[in-house]
Structure formats: C-alpha cells, structure tokens
Write an enzyme that holds these catalytic residues in place. Sequence first.
Site, PDB file in Angstrom:
ATOM      1  CE  LYS A  61      13.076  71.943  63.782  1.00 50.51           C
ATOM      2  NZ  LYS A  61      11.945  72.179  62.703  1.00 50.51           N
ATOM      3  CB  SER A 104       5.225  74.152  62.498  1.00 51.86           C
ATOM      4  OG  SER A 104       5.109  73.725  61.183  1.00 51.86           O
TER       5      SER A 104
HETATM    6  C1  LIG Z   1      11.219  71.087  62.253  1.00 49.59           C
HETATM    7  C2  LIG Z   1       9.828  71.464  61.599  1.00 49.59           C
HETATM    8  C3  LIG Z   1       8.932  70.770  61.698  1.00 49.59           C
HETATM    9  C4  LIG Z   1       8.879  69.350  62.295  1.00 49.59           C
HETATM   10  O1  LIG Z   1       9.408  69.605  63.586  1.00 49.59           O
HETATM   11  P1  LIG Z   1       9.824  67.874  64.244  1.00 49.59           P
HETATM   12  O2  LIG Z   1      10.237  67.941  65.630  1.00 49.59           O
HETATM   13  O3  LIG Z   1      10.989  67.630  63.342  1.00 49.59           O
HETATM   14  O4  LIG Z   1       8.937  66.786  64.027  1.00 49.59           O
HETATM   15  C5  LIG Z   1       7.552  71.192  61.264  1.00 49.59           C
HETATM   16  N1  LIG Z   1       7.380  72.530  60.743  1.00 49.59           N
HETATM   17  C6  LIG Z   1       8.468  73.165  60.782  1.00 49.59           C
HETATM   18  C7  LIG Z   1       8.191  74.682  60.242  1.00 49.59           C
HETATM   19  C8  LIG Z   1       9.958  72.847  61.069  1.00 49.59           C
HETATM   20  O5  LIG Z   1      10.783  73.920  60.935  1.00 49.59           O
END
Ligand SMILES: *Cc1c(COP(=O)(O)O)cnc(C)c1O
Length: 318
Positions: A51, A301
């Site tokens: 993010k 992520s």
């Molecule tokens: C926010 C987030 C997601 C999902 O992202 P989106 O853009 O809302 O689909 C996935 N993994 C992590 C660790 C996140 O913080």
Amino acid sequence: MVTREDIEAAAARIDGMIRRTPMKPSPSLSELAGGPVWLKCEHHQETGAFKLRGASNAAARLGRVAGVTTASTGNHGRALAHAARQLGLPAVICVSRLVPQNKLDAIEALGAEARVIGASQDEAFEEARRLEREEGFALVPPFDHPDVIAGQGTLGLEILSQLPEAAALAIPLSGGGLLAGVAAAAKALRPDIRIVGISMERGAAMAASLAAGHPVEVEELETLADSLGGGIGLDNRLTFAMCRDLMDELVLLTEEEIAAGLRHLALEEGEVVEGAAAVGAAAILAGKLRAQGGPLVLLLSGGNIDPARHAAILGEET
Ligand SMILES: *Cc1c(COP(=O)(O)O)cnc(C)c1O
C-alpha cells in the site's frame, strides 16, 4: 481507467520512496502446482505492505494541501502516514474509540496524528471528510482512486522486469486497487498474461459484486485475511469495472485453507506473512490453482500480523 503511461509515471515518481522487493522461486509450491511458482516478496516493502506504493504516488501528486487524511487503521493508514512524512506533509489518521492503543501508537510512531473520534469506523470516516471539506486536507482513499491504482500498478511493472516470462499472476483481492493496477500494467506489457484474483469465502465484497453485475454490500465477517475485509463502495468508480474487465479467474478460500497457506509459507519458505498474503499459496495447497503454460507468480502482499497470532496459527495443525 488507469493506463500504462499513468503507471510508468507513477513508477518514476515514487522511485526512492519505496523499495524494490525480492522475487524468489518456491520449489515446494512448484512441486504442488505442477509448474514453476515464484514468490514476489512485497511483504518486505517498507511499512510491511504494497500500500505504500499507491499512498506515495497519490500523496506525491497533490498540489498545495494542508495535509493528508484517511480513516484506515490498517496497512493503508500506515502507508499514508509514512508517505506523508517523506513528503513533509502533515497526516491525520481518523480512528474510532474502538481502535486499540497499540495501533494508535504505531500511527504516531510514523509521525502522524491519530485522531480518535466517534464510536465507529463510519464516524471516523466522517471526520476525514470534514477535514477535506473544511480544512483543506486531501482525503486519500485506500483503493478507488486513479493515483492509488497507478501506484499499486508499479508492482506489475516490477514483477515483469524481474520475471519477463511470467504466465500468470495470483493477486489477493479486496477493494481491487491492487489487482486493477497490477493487471493494467501486466496486460499492457503482456496481453496474454493470466490474472487470478483470490479472496476469502467469508465476506468477499468484490466477488459478490461481480456476481451481481454491480457493486453490492456484504456483511463484514471476521477472517484470518483481515486486510481483505470491507466493502468496495456502492459508488465505486474504478476498481469494480477494472477487475471485471481485467481478471481472468477468481478463487475463493475457506479459513482453514488460508491458515494452511500461511503455515506453509512460514515453515517451507521462511516467509512470515499476514493472512491476506497467504492466499496464493493456500489456493495451490487446496488444489484450486495450478501453474500452467509458464511461471506462476504469487504476490505476497503484506506481512503485518501480530506475532502471537502468527505463532498460534503455526501451532494449530490440521
Ligand atoms: C489492502 C491489502 C490487500 C487488498 O488490496 P485491495 O487493493 O484492497 O484489493 C491485500 N493484501 C494486503 C496485505 C493488503 O493490505
């Protein structure tokens, strides 16, 4: 829509604000998936999640503002606080009274103000909107914004620069900013690449919205993949249409499957990730995702999980 040019401009803009994260092969998952599997280790990003890319791009694009604000206490709030500090902008993260002190401390450790207001997330969000309306702050939303999507898309460019022969990308899916950006970048470079979105069965708002053909609300349920919770907004402008048009396949997982993915990444790969980031490995282990026609990249992520919770999940053998 967000274009390849927007994403390339974002990459140039945030270069120096974010880390280029490692990509590594996974022998154990390759065996199970029937073809080569690679891990994009974005949980090693500064602030522990991707993010930071979107928040940095959005904040760097602002003109003269009094500061930035949002109502997220999760990975987005943390990312925005960090990006604001790098740009020398004040940041106010609005939170409800229900948010625990350790989360407030984490926000303030990043140099932002944690403004405690109201008894719910909705009331906290109302304060962020008031700051925007009355005090000249820019409200940076977590996913449904072109600059945020373009920032997340830089991850797509980075993956294909590290592994140009990638045939498929498995992407955790919530509001869809990550999938929309990464898919827009990857498909611009390689129109034949396969984009797989992965969510939990419990309360997946994008999955329900795609099935309905328009954004819908779902009941928010507790899940191990807590960063994947929350709605997509009934007035969704961008991510719903982009996910509908760019995603080739959607996989949904049970809580047990997500826990197994998280354990596998820790025990076989030495990677500590949060539930949301374990969904790609979980889908392979559950037999719901295979590597076909070339390398499959799992996007890890984020890694922001309470260590005690992580240890408890490792202890729960199934
Ligand atoms: C926010 C987030 C997601 C999902 O992202 P989106 O853009 O809302 O689909 C996935 N993994 C992590 C660790 C996140 O913080």
